[in-house]
Design a protein around this motif. Structure first.
Motif, short mmCIF file in Angstrom:
data_model
loop_
_atom_site.label_atom_id
_atom_site.label_comp_id
_atom_site.label_asym_id
_atom_site.label_seq_id
_atom_site.Cartn_x
_atom_site.Cartn_y
_atom_site.Cartn_z
N UNK A 1 11.96 50.07 9.05
CA UNK A 1 10.84 50.53 9.87
C UNK A 1 10.97 50.07 11.33
N UNK A 2 11.87 49.13 11.59
CA UNK A 2 12.13 48.69 12.96
C UNK A 2 13.39 49.39 13.43
N UNK A 3 13.22 50.31 14.37
CA UNK A 3 14.33 51.15 14.80
C UNK A 3 14.42 51.21 16.32
N UNK A 4 15.64 51.18 16.85
CA UNK A 4 15.80 51.34 18.30
C UNK A 4 15.34 52.71 18.79
N UNK A 5 15.14 53.64 17.89
CA UNK A 5 14.68 54.99 18.25
C UNK A 5 13.17 55.06 18.45
N UNK A 6 12.45 54.02 18.03
CA UNK A 6 10.98 54.03 18.11
C UNK A 6 10.51 53.17 19.27
N UNK A 7 9.29 53.40 19.69
CA UNK A 7 8.62 52.51 20.62
C UNK A 7 8.18 51.28 19.84
N UNK A 8 8.45 50.11 20.38
CA UNK A 8 8.13 48.86 19.71
C UNK A 8 7.21 48.03 20.60
N UNK A 9 6.16 47.48 20.01
CA UNK A 9 5.27 46.54 20.70
C UNK A 9 5.30 45.23 19.92
N UNK A 10 5.39 44.13 20.63
CA UNK A 10 5.45 42.82 19.98
C UNK A 10 4.30 41.95 20.47
N UNK A 11 3.83 41.07 19.58
CA UNK A 11 2.81 40.10 19.95
C UNK A 11 3.04 38.81 19.20
N UNK A 12 2.42 37.74 19.69
CA UNK A 12 2.47 36.44 19.03
C UNK A 12 1.06 35.84 19.12
N UNK A 13 0.95 34.56 19.43
CA UNK A 13 -0.37 33.95 19.57
C UNK A 13 -0.92 34.14 20.99
N UNK A 14 -0.04 34.05 21.99
CA UNK A 14 -0.52 34.14 23.36
C UNK A 14 0.33 35.01 24.27
N UNK A 15 1.55 35.32 23.90
CA UNK A 15 2.42 36.17 24.72
C UNK A 15 3.77 35.57 25.05
N UNK A 16 3.93 34.26 24.86
CA UNK A 16 5.19 33.60 25.19
C UNK A 16 6.33 33.98 24.26
N UNK A 17 6.11 33.85 22.97
CA UNK A 17 7.16 34.21 22.01
C UNK A 17 7.43 35.70 22.00
N UNK A 18 6.39 36.50 22.24
CA UNK A 18 6.62 37.94 22.28
C UNK A 18 7.46 38.32 23.50
N UNK A 19 7.37 37.56 24.59
CA UNK A 19 8.26 37.79 25.73
C UNK A 19 9.70 37.51 25.33
N UNK A 20 9.92 36.47 24.55
CA UNK A 20 11.27 36.18 24.04
C UNK A 20 11.73 37.28 23.10
N UNK A 21 10.83 37.80 22.30
CA UNK A 21 11.17 38.88 21.37
C UNK A 21 11.62 40.13 22.12
N UNK A 22 10.99 40.42 23.24
CA UNK A 22 11.39 41.56 24.05
C UNK A 22 12.85 41.40 24.47
N UNK A 23 13.22 40.18 24.89
CA UNK A 23 14.61 39.93 25.31
C UNK A 23 15.57 40.10 24.15
N UNK A 24 15.19 39.65 22.95
CA UNK A 24 16.04 39.82 21.77
C UNK A 24 16.26 41.30 21.50
N UNK A 25 15.19 42.07 21.51
CA UNK A 25 15.30 43.50 21.24
C UNK A 25 16.08 44.23 22.32
N UNK A 26 15.92 43.80 23.56
CA UNK A 26 16.73 44.38 24.65
C UNK A 26 18.22 44.19 24.36
N UNK A 27 18.59 42.98 23.96
CA UNK A 27 20.01 42.70 23.67
C UNK A 27 20.53 43.54 22.52
N UNK A 28 19.64 43.93 21.62
CA UNK A 28 20.04 44.76 20.47
C UNK A 28 20.07 46.25 20.82
N UNK A 29 19.73 46.59 22.05
CA UNK A 29 19.79 47.98 22.46
C UNK A 29 18.48 48.75 22.38
#
Length: 120
Positions: A69-97
């Protein structure tokens, strides 16, 4: 003080947009908090829980533990408790294309935008 929440403009859209996108099936929302946090507070309705430390495996289509269900073809939104870890998650997903990835901040942003929370 909370400059990390601003990030790159292409990585940020509102929680309200994510809520609408989940409802139409156009957006995959990923909760990157730890399991204990999700157990305590619940998670955004319609979201997929993948702790940040597992995201690189679960989001990589070439990895055996990939969640379909997690696909590079879809729009993805990430969240955590306050926004810090989700910012890191954006970078991880960027690296994955992934190219359409957005940090919507924390679970509180989801709730304030009218999103439902489900206990798991």
């Amino acid at each position: 003080m909370f400059g990390f929440l601003k990030g790159n403009a292409r990585h940020r859209f509102s929680a309200a947009e994510a809520i609408r996108g989940v409802a139409t099936g156009e957006v995959v929302v990923i909760d990157v908090r730890e399991s204990a946090e999700v157990a305590e507070t619940g998670q955004a309705a319609g979201s997929v829980h993948v702790p940040l430390m597992m995201l690189a495996f679960r989001a990589d289509p070439a990895h055996p533990d990939h969640l379909p269900q997690i696909s590079p073809e879809k729009t993805v939104a990430v969240y955590c408790a306050s926004g810090g870890r989700s910012a890191s998650a954006v970078r991880v997903l960027d690296r994955l294309g992934y190219r359409d990835v957005h940090n919507i901040g924390g679970l509180g942003h989801w709730v304030r935008a009218g999103g439902q929370v489900v206990k798991v």
